[in-house]
Design a protein around this motif. Structure first.
Motif, mmCIF file in Angstrom:
data_model
loop_
_atom_site.group_PDB
_atom_site.id
_atom_site.type_symbol
_atom_site.label_atom_id
_atom_site.label_comp_id
_atom_site.label_asym_id
_atom_site.label_seq_id
_atom_site.Cartn_x
_atom_site.Cartn_y
_atom_site.Cartn_z
ATOM 1 N N GLY A 216 69.916 27.011 -51.851
ATOM 2 C CA GLY A 216 70.781 26.973 -51.082
ATOM 3 C C GLY A 216 72.311 27.307 -51.540
ATOM 4 O O GLY A 216 73.035 27.254 -52.235
ATOM 5 N N GLU B 212 64.286 38.074 -45.801
ATOM 6 C CA GLU B 212 64.355 37.500 -47.358
ATOM 7 C C GLU B 212 63.746 36.893 -48.067
ATOM 8 O O GLU B 212 63.605 36.929 -49.780
ATOM 9 N N TYR C 292 66.289 28.627 -44.574
ATOM 10 C CA TYR C 292 67.171 29.381 -44.199
ATOM 11 C C TYR C 292 66.197 30.376 -44.384
ATOM 12 O O TYR C 292 65.684 31.754 -43.623
ATOM 13 N N ARG D 125 63.949 30.809 -41.504
ATOM 14 C CA ARG D 125 65.125 31.354 -40.170
ATOM 15 C C ARG D 125 65.252 33.526 -40.657
ATOM 16 O O ARG D 125 64.762 33.822 -39.857
ATOM 17 N N ARG D 126 64.948 33.423 -41.967
ATOM 18 C CA ARG D 126 65.283 35.377 -42.198
ATOM 19 C C ARG D 126 63.841 35.469 -43.325
ATOM 20 O O ARG D 126 64.395 35.131 -45.025
ATOM 21 N N THR E 199 63.577 35.970 -52.727
ATOM 22 C CA THR E 199 62.632 34.905 -53.639
ATOM 23 C C THR E 199 62.175 34.673 -54.487
ATOM 24 O O THR E 199 62.094 34.392 -55.706
ATOM 25 N N TYR F 14 67.809 31.605 -52.255
ATOM 26 C CA TYR F 14 67.834 31.034 -51.183
ATOM 27 C C TYR F 14 67.576 29.233 -50.350
ATOM 28 O O TYR F 14 66.210 29.386 -51.631
ATOM 29 N N HIS F 15 67.716 28.849 -49.990
ATOM 30 C CA HIS F 15 66.839 27.628 -49.237
ATOM 31 C C HIS F 15 65.765 27.907 -48.204
ATOM 32 O O HIS F 15 66.173 28.661 -47.363
ATOM 33 N N ASP G 256 76.314 19.565 -42.210
ATOM 34 C CA ASP G 256 77.116 20.322 -43.237
ATOM 35 C C ASP G 256 77.575 19.263 -44.023
ATOM 36 O O ASP G 256 77.825 18.147 -44.013
#
Ligand code: SF4
Length: 224
Positions: free
Chosen positions: A158, A204, A197, A200-201, A208, A193-194, A129
């Motif tokens: 994100g 979701e 992300y 990975r998910r 978006t 959301y990024h 980060d």
């Protein structure tokens, strides 16, 4: 020897040098002392290309300035370059970048129609980060990019991007779905959301999709 002389010597010897902001403001030549808020695109890009205002200048392959339509209605702001972006010098390339392109295409936009940038212009090692000091050091560049583009809407991708653009600790799940204002430029801003992300998910992605619909609707309403 002045600091400018020392820095020039060290750079000529290929010895890494990290110039802190205080030193830079005091010693940079007058032609480079222009405030960031007065820079045009060319001089801003050049300032970023040579920036050593934080330690990331020591580990980057190259800076990642931003790309796209300089008069875009929609400006997309992510977190920081990853390994592929660091290699290519462009934001949002690689798998997350491809997903972003697909998301834009799904609402009838090409990448060339929007402007894409990141909070940080240099890659944090190991994709960690961004640190607060790095964000502060880099923040004026992004604010100047926003001021030059004058987008109707910023899309923050994100949690890291939203945290820094809105100065909030709220998660994306609580920020999405409504219009905020970017604090520094008073530009309308929405959050989703990024793409990394979403890789990975994937469950979701439907949220978006709703966010993207709201973005199109907001841009359409503002155009009337
Ligand atoms: S991250 Fe920003 S402030 Fe730090 S060296 Fe890169 S361009 Fe400069």
């Amino acid at each position: 020897m002045s600091n400018v002389g020392k820095i020039a010597y060290l750079q000529a010897m290929d010895i890494p040098v990290w110039i802190n902001k205080t030193t830079q403001e005091k010693d940079i030549p007058p032609e480079k002392a222009t405030s960031i808020t007065d820079l045009d695109w060319e001089t801003l890009a050049d300032r970023v290309r040579h920036c050593q205002q934080c330690g990331l200048s020591q580990s980057r392959k190259q800076t990642v300035f931003g790309t796209g339509n300089l008069q875009a209605e929609l400006m997309i702001i992510g977190e920081a370059p990853g390994a592929e972006e660091d290699r290519q010098g462009l934001p949002f390339v690689g798998r997350a970048g491809q997903l972003l392109t697909n998301m834009l295409n799904a609402i009838g936009l090409d990448r060339e129609q929007v402007y894409i940038a990141n909070i940080l212009k240099c890659r944090p090692p190991g994709n960690r980060d961004p640190q607060p000091a790095e964000v502060i050091a880099c923040n004026d560049y992004l604010n100047r990019q926003i001021a030059l583009v004058q987008p109707r809407l910023i899309l923050s991708l994100g949690g890291i991007s939203a945290k820094n653009l809105l100065q909030t600790d709220q998660p994306v799940g609580r920020l999405r779905g409504r219009v905020h204002q970017h604090l520094a430029t008073r530009t309308d801003l929405m959050v989703t959301y990024h793409p990394a992300y979403l890789l990975r998910r994937p469950e979701e992605k439907s949220k978006t999709w709703k966010d993207l619909q709201q973005i199109i609707s907001h841009l359409a309403n503002r155009s009337i």
